[in-house]
Design an enzyme around this catalytic site. Structure first.
Site, PDB file in Angstrom:
ATOM      1  N   PRO A 171       0.824  -1.214   0.000  1.00 19.22           N
ATOM      2  CA  PRO A 171       0.000   0.000   0.000  1.00 19.22           C
ATOM      3  C   PRO A 171       0.862   1.271   0.000  1.00 19.22           C
ATOM      4  O   PRO A 171       2.086   1.194  -0.018  1.00 19.22           O
ATOM      5  CB  PRO A 171      -0.752  -0.133   1.322  1.00 19.22           C
ATOM      6  CG  PRO A 171       0.264  -0.736   2.236  1.00 19.22           C
ATOM      7  CD  PRO A 171       1.127  -1.632   1.388  1.00 19.22           C
ATOM      8  N   TRP A 172       0.179   2.427   0.080  1.00 16.15           N
ATOM      9  CA  TRP A 172       0.894   3.700  -0.042  1.00 16.15           C
ATOM     10  C   TRP A 172       1.233   4.333   1.299  1.00 16.15           C
ATOM     11  O   TRP A 172       1.915   5.346   1.337  1.00 16.15           O
ATOM     12  CB  TRP A 172       0.059   4.687  -0.869  1.00 16.15           C
ATOM     13  CG  TRP A 172      -1.393   4.793  -0.455  1.00 16.15           C
ATOM     14  CD1 TRP A 172      -2.462   4.249  -1.106  1.00 16.15           C
ATOM     15  CD2 TRP A 172      -1.937   5.466   0.691  1.00 16.15           C
ATOM     16  NE1 TRP A 172      -3.635   4.530  -0.442  1.00 16.15           N
ATOM     17  CE2 TRP A 172      -3.331   5.282   0.670  1.00 16.15           C
ATOM     18  CE3 TRP A 172      -1.381   6.209   1.730  1.00 16.15           C
ATOM     19  CZ2 TRP A 172      -4.185   5.805   1.648  1.00 16.15           C
ATOM     20  CZ3 TRP A 172      -2.222   6.726   2.713  1.00 16.15           C
ATOM     21  CH2 TRP A 172      -3.604   6.522   2.664  1.00 16.15           C
ATOM     22  N   LYS A 196       4.899  -5.610  -6.233  1.00 10.92           N
ATOM     23  CA  LYS A 196       4.258  -4.476  -6.900  1.00 10.92           C
ATOM     24  C   LYS A 196       3.961  -3.414  -5.836  1.00 10.92           C
ATOM     25  O   LYS A 196       3.074  -3.597  -5.006  1.00 10.92           O
ATOM     26  CB  LYS A 196       2.934  -4.897  -7.541  1.00 10.92           C
ATOM     27  CG  LYS A 196       2.312  -3.772  -8.355  1.00 10.92           C
ATOM     28  CD  LYS A 196       0.820  -3.927  -8.559  1.00 10.92           C
ATOM     29  CE  LYS A 196       0.000  -3.259  -7.503  1.00 10.92           C
ATOM     30  NZ  LYS A 196       0.144  -1.801  -7.380  1.00 10.92           N
ATOM     31  N   PRO A 197       4.712  -2.310  -5.846  1.00 10.47           N
ATOM     32  CA  PRO A 197       4.374  -1.248  -4.899  1.00 10.47           C
ATOM     33  C   PRO A 197       3.092  -0.552  -5.331  1.00 10.47           C
ATOM     34  O   PRO A 197       2.659  -0.690  -6.477  1.00 10.47           O
ATOM     35  CB  PRO A 197       5.572  -0.297  -4.990  1.00 10.47           C
ATOM     36  CG  PRO A 197       6.221  -0.567  -6.302  1.00 10.47           C
ATOM     37  CD  PRO A 197       5.862  -1.975  -6.710  1.00 10.47           C
ATOM     38  N   SER A 198       2.499   0.211  -4.421  1.00  9.36           N
ATOM     39  CA  SER A 198       1.322   1.003  -4.794  1.00  9.36           C
ATOM     40  C   SER A 198       1.690   1.900  -5.978  1.00  9.36           C
ATOM     41  O   SER A 198       2.777   2.488  -6.010  1.00  9.36           O
ATOM     42  CB  SER A 198       0.888   1.869  -3.613  1.00  9.36           C
ATOM     43  OG  SER A 198       0.002   2.869  -4.069  1.00  9.36           O
ATOM     44  N   GLU A 199       0.782   2.032  -6.920  1.00 13.92           N
ATOM     45  CA  GLU A 199       1.042   2.895  -8.085  1.00 13.92           C
ATOM     46  C   GLU A 199       1.216   4.348  -7.649  1.00 13.92           C
ATOM     47  O   GLU A 199       1.781   5.158  -8.379  1.00 13.92           O
ATOM     48  CB  GLU A 199      -0.086   2.777  -9.121  1.00 13.92           C
ATOM     49  CG  GLU A 199      -1.492   3.060  -8.633  1.00 13.92           C
ATOM     50  CD  GLU A 199      -2.175   1.818  -8.023  1.00 13.92           C
ATOM     51  OE1 GLU A 199      -1.505   1.049  -7.314  1.00 13.92           O
ATOM     52  OE2 GLU A 199      -3.383   1.655  -8.272  1.00 13.92           O
ATOM     53  N   SER A 249      -6.491  -2.601   1.217  1.00 15.30           N
ATOM     54  CA  SER A 249      -7.881  -2.484   1.673  1.00 15.30           C
ATOM     55  C   SER A 249      -8.594  -3.834   1.608  1.00 15.30           C
ATOM     56  O   SER A 249      -8.131  -4.770   0.943  1.00 15.30           O
ATOM     57  CB  SER A 249      -8.614  -1.483   0.784  1.00 15.30           C
ATOM     58  OG  SER A 249      -8.617  -1.970  -0.537  1.00 15.30           O
ATOM     59  N   GLU A 270      -3.096  -8.561   4.905  1.00 13.15           N
ATOM     60  CA  GLU A 270      -3.099  -7.563   5.990  1.00 13.15           C
ATOM     61  C   GLU A 270      -3.982  -6.423   5.512  1.00 13.15           C
ATOM     62  O   GLU A 270      -3.566  -5.645   4.652  1.00 13.15           O
ATOM     63  CB  GLU A 270      -1.681  -7.034   6.242  1.00 13.15           C
ATOM     64  CG  GLU A 270      -0.682  -8.064   6.705  1.00 13.15           C
ATOM     65  CD  GLU A 270      -0.922  -8.513   8.127  1.00 13.15           C
ATOM     66  OE1 GLU A 270      -1.763  -7.913   8.828  1.00 13.15           O
ATOM     67  OE2 GLU A 270      -0.271  -9.482   8.534  1.00 13.15           O
ATOM     68  N   CYS A 304      -3.293   1.633   9.526  1.00 14.21           N
ATOM     69  CA  CYS A 304      -4.324   0.622   9.751  1.00 14.21           C
ATOM     70  C   CYS A 304      -4.551   0.347  11.237  1.00 14.21           C
ATOM     71  O   CYS A 304      -5.600  -0.155  11.613  1.00 14.21           O
ATOM     72  CB  CYS A 304      -3.951  -0.664   9.022  1.00 14.21           C
ATOM     73  SG  CYS A 304      -2.253  -1.120   9.322  1.00 14.21           S
ATOM     74  N   GLU A 402     -13.681   2.672   8.085  1.00 18.76           N
ATOM     75  CA  GLU A 402     -12.298   3.169   8.116  1.00 18.76           C
ATOM     76  C   GLU A 402     -12.208   4.495   7.370  1.00 18.76           C
ATOM     77  O   GLU A 402     -12.544   4.571   6.190  1.00 18.76           O
ATOM     78  CB  GLU A 402     -11.390   2.125   7.455  1.00 18.76           C
ATOM     79  CG  GLU A 402      -9.918   2.367   7.677  1.00 18.76           C
ATOM     80  CD  GLU A 402      -9.038   1.346   6.955  1.00 18.76           C
ATOM     81  OE1 GLU A 402      -9.360   0.963   5.812  1.00 18.76           O
ATOM     82  OE2 GLU A 402      -8.015   0.947   7.538  1.00 18.76           O
TER      83      GLU A 402
HETATM   84  P1  NAD Z   1      -5.470  -0.506  -1.778  1.00 18.39           P
HETATM   85  O1  NAD Z   1      -6.135  -1.775  -1.448  1.00 18.39           O
HETATM   86  O2  NAD Z   1      -6.158   0.490  -2.588  1.00 18.39           O
HETATM   87  O3  NAD Z   1      -4.082  -0.782  -2.503  1.00 18.39           O
HETATM   88  C1  NAD Z   1      -3.135  -1.668  -1.925  1.00 18.39           C
HETATM   89  C2  NAD Z   1      -2.405  -2.358  -3.046  1.00 18.39           C
HETATM   90  O4  NAD Z   1      -3.314  -3.266  -3.678  1.00 18.39           O
HETATM   91  C3  NAD Z   1      -1.917  -1.409  -4.140  1.00 18.39           C
HETATM   92  O5  NAD Z   1      -0.641  -1.815  -4.569  1.00 18.39           O
HETATM   93  C4  NAD Z   1      -2.955  -1.604  -5.234  1.00 18.39           C
HETATM   94  O6  NAD Z   1      -2.471  -1.327  -6.518  1.00 18.39           O
HETATM   95  C5  NAD Z   1      -3.284  -3.082  -5.076  1.00 18.39           C
HETATM   96  N1  NAD Z   1      -4.572  -3.476  -5.614  1.00 18.39           N
HETATM   97  C6  NAD Z   1      -5.712  -2.755  -5.709  1.00 18.39           C
HETATM   98  N2  NAD Z   1      -6.688  -3.493  -6.287  1.00 18.39           N
HETATM   99  C7  NAD Z   1      -6.161  -4.707  -6.559  1.00 18.39           C
HETATM  100  C8  NAD Z   1      -6.662  -5.885  -7.179  1.00 18.39           C
HETATM  101  N3  NAD Z   1      -7.909  -5.963  -7.618  1.00 18.39           N
HETATM  102  N4  NAD Z   1      -5.836  -6.961  -7.286  1.00 18.39           N
HETATM  103  C9  NAD Z   1      -4.576  -6.915  -6.834  1.00 18.39           C
HETATM  104  N5  NAD Z   1      -4.031  -5.800  -6.273  1.00 18.39           N
HETATM  105  C10 NAD Z   1      -4.815  -4.709  -6.127  1.00 18.39           C
HETATM  106  O7  NAD Z   1      -5.020   0.087  -0.366  1.00 18.39           O
HETATM  107  P2  NAD Z   1      -4.254   1.452  -0.118  1.00 18.39           P
HETATM  108  O8  NAD Z   1      -5.266   2.519  -0.323  1.00 18.39           O
HETATM  109  O9  NAD Z   1      -2.967   1.495  -0.848  1.00 18.39           O
HETATM  110  O10 NAD Z   1      -3.861   1.316   1.425  1.00 18.39           O
HETATM  111  C11 NAD Z   1      -4.754   1.606   2.420  1.00 18.39           C
HETATM  112  C12 NAD Z   1      -5.377   0.348   2.973  1.00 18.39           C
HETATM  113  O11 NAD Z   1      -4.363  -0.549   3.381  1.00 18.39           O
HETATM  114  C13 NAD Z   1      -6.195   0.628   4.194  1.00 18.39           C
HETATM  115  O12 NAD Z   1      -7.405  -0.105   4.178  1.00 18.39           O
HETATM  116  C14 NAD Z   1      -5.308   0.148   5.325  1.00 18.39           C
HETATM  117  O13 NAD Z   1      -5.990  -0.181   6.490  1.00 18.39           O
HETATM  118  C15 NAD Z   1      -4.612  -0.988   4.715  1.00 18.39           C
HETATM  119  N6  NAD Z   1      -3.339  -1.262   5.402  1.00 18.39           N
HETATM  120  C16 NAD Z   1      -3.268  -2.357   6.224  1.00 18.39           C
HETATM  121  C17 NAD Z   1      -2.104  -2.624   6.918  1.00 18.39           C
HETATM  122  C18 NAD Z   1      -2.019  -3.817   7.833  1.00 18.39           C
HETATM  123  O14 NAD Z   1      -0.925  -4.124   8.294  1.00 18.39           O
HETATM  124  N7  NAD Z   1      -3.093  -4.493   8.104  1.00 18.39           N
HETATM  125  C19 NAD Z   1      -0.998  -1.795   6.765  1.00 18.39           C
HETATM  126  C20 NAD Z   1      -1.099  -0.696   5.920  1.00 18.39           C
HETATM  127  C21 NAD Z   1      -2.289  -0.445   5.230  1.00 18.39           C
END
Ligand code: NAD
Length: 500
Positions: A171-172, A196-199, A249, A270, A304, A402
């Protein structure tokens, strides 16, 4: 410096550019030890959320790019998986040293890409280095269950093996640290990786690749940048990937698990959180309020485990809220370059900023009491005022979903049973805290709470030795600790017949 006045908080901005160019990494994918262009030639802009300026652009990866990275990872894993724990530990310690030597570059890149204050970026890098060092040591102390003679003339040996190639999606909010939480145990257990890092925040992961290139075995760590629906999707479905690990998420976790099911791939998730902070009447209210100031607003609440949902006993609710509002009023907002005392940066992106604003507007429309903050701040930058919403009724939307921003809600309870029931009434189960001086409550209540981490008189204190991960909608699988090494290993039973 200039200051933008708002209703209650001001954002301190740096007017003079630092003068030093950002230490940007190459923009290609990192495959088999080198940077290569993407197959489609399409790019994604990377934005600085403090200034709203485009920093650079990175490759929008394709399924073809993922396939090339997986081929490299499959080939490299054969040799890497056969190394000794000491050899792997040497590589992890080398990565830790490289990060430490380049600390300034990582901090400045992470702050530019996320808007993080200097203190948060510095803490992220320190924790990243510690994660690699811990996993280097832990991998050498790994054991499996002792073998033995469980059938006549047969001796059993239990082997711990790598799972193979692991796909990682990050995630970012803590781009480098969340990458480290995956990369360190996955490599330590003898696997290779395609990450794959967050875009939105690919820069620190690409920087790590740039700095380790040629210094660690080729192909054990590959980075493919791009979107979830293309690169993340292909990682989840690729038949040569044995396990896919995602921090993100709930919606993304569901998509990954659904896709991974088709190849019966292991999944490590996670996901989100909405951490309750249960304050009993005997608690040190000042300490609890100071704890929420730190743990509710660290990284602008984009965490989170953020201490975002206070449940306080009705007899002390007013006093606690006064302490909390006083604490929150002292938070310092600004751009990362505006000083090392800055505590709150912007939201990560315009869409996320709009989502947080929408939650605040809904709260106001529902007639909730905004005790402090509650507004967005005029740009540039996606700043939201640190906010406390008090007297929130049970079940209110703002207290159950959230928000992932600098927003803390305060609800009250009248009995211990009610506190536990209400805290557990959440789709999430990542973390919670309990504030009390009563030794009985400090053991009894954590046992009754349905969360993967429960702090007592603390919140958001993490250590590499202890596991991090959730229950319920927060996912499954554990980061950090020996449990992460278990998650990224597989167990094999070998039984030897030595009868005459
Ligand atoms: P996000 O789910 O939008 O993105 C996370 C990653 O998943 C990105 O790299 C994104 O490109 C990828 N992704 C999105 N859709 C996908 C798909 N259909 N298939 C595969 N990969 C996909 O989350 P975010 O907005 O980057 O981060 C915030 C979220 O992360 C919050 O809900 C937060 O609670 C959670 N988070 C959890 C923890 C933990 O340890 N539990 C830690 C940090 C963040």
């Amino acid at each position: 410096m200039t200051t933008t006045q708002t209703e209650q908080f001001a954002v301190r901005r740096s007017t003079s550019p630092s003068g030093t160019a950002l230490p940007l990494p190459p923009s290609g994918h990192f495959i088999n030890g080198s940077f290569v262009p993407g197959s489609a030639g399409l790019l994604i802009d990377v934005v600085n959320p403090t200034t709203e300026a485009v920093i650079t652009s990175v490759q929008a990866g394709t399924a073809e790019d993922v396939d090339a990275a997986v081929s490299a990872a499959v080939a490299a894993q054969k040799t890497w998986g056969a190394t000794t724990p000491k050899e792997r530990a040497d590589v992890l310690n080398l990565i830790a040293n490289i990060i430490e030597e380049n600390r300034a570059a990582f901090e400045v890149l992470e702050s530019a890409n996320t808007g993080k204050p200097q203190a948060v970026a510095a803490d992220d890098v320190t924790s990243t280095v510690d994660t690699f060092r811990f996993m280097a040591g832990a991998s050498r102390a790994l054991t499996s269950m002792a073998g033995g003679d469980y059938a006549t003339d047969h001796t059993s040996v239990i082997l711990r093996e790598p799972v193979g190639v692991v796909g990682v999606i990050t995630p970012w909010n803590y781009p480098l640290l969340m990458a480290a939480w995956k990369i360190a145990p996955i490599l330590a257990a003898g696997n290779s990786i395609v990450i794959k890092p967050s875009e939105q925040t690919p820069l620190s992961t690409l920087k790590l690749a740039e700095l380790v290139a040629g210094r660690i075995p080729h192909g054990i760590l590959n980075v493919v940048t791009g979107r979830g629906r293309t690169v993340g999707q292909r990682l989840s479905e690729h038949p040569s990937i044995a396990l896919v690990a995602l921090t993100g998420s709930v919606v993304s976790g569901q998509a990954v698990a659904e896709t991974a099911a088709k190849s019966v791939k292991r999944v490590h998730l996670e996901l989100g959180g909405k951490a309750p902070v249960v304050v009993f009447p005997d608690a040190d209210l000042r300490a609890a309020a100071a704890g929420v100031r730190n743990a509710g607003f660290w990284n602008a609440g984009q965490d989170c485990g953020a201490a975002c949902r206070v449940l306080v006993h009705e007899s002390v609710a007013e006093e606690f809220t006064e302490h909390l509002v006083r604490e929150v009023s002292t938070l310092v907002l600004g751009s990362p370059e505006a000083g090392d005392d800055i505590e709150i940066g912007p939201m990560i992106s315009l869409p996320h900023f709009e989502r947080v604003k929408e939650s605040l507007a809904e709260a106001r429309a529902a007639g909730l009491n905004v005790a402090i903050g509650g507004s967005a701040i005029e740009g540039p930058g996606y700043f939201i005022e640190p906010t406390v919403i008090s007297n929130v009724p049970a079940g209110a939307h703002i207290a159950t979903h959230e928000i992932f921003g600098p927003v803390v809600t305060v609800e009250t309870f009248s009995s211990t049973e009610e506190a536990v029931t209400r805290a557990n009434e959440s789709p999430y189960g990542l973390s919670a805290s309990v504030w009390t001086k009563d030794s009985s409550l400090s053991l009894r209540i954590p046992k009754q709470l349905d969360f993967g981490t429960v702090w007592v008189n603390a919140h958001l204190v993490l250590a590499c030795e202890v596991p991090w991960g959730g229950f319920k909608g927060s996912g499954y699988g554990r980061d950090l600790s020996l449990y992460a090494l278990d998650d990224y290993s597989r167990t094999k039973h070998v039984m030897i017949n030595h009868g005459a």
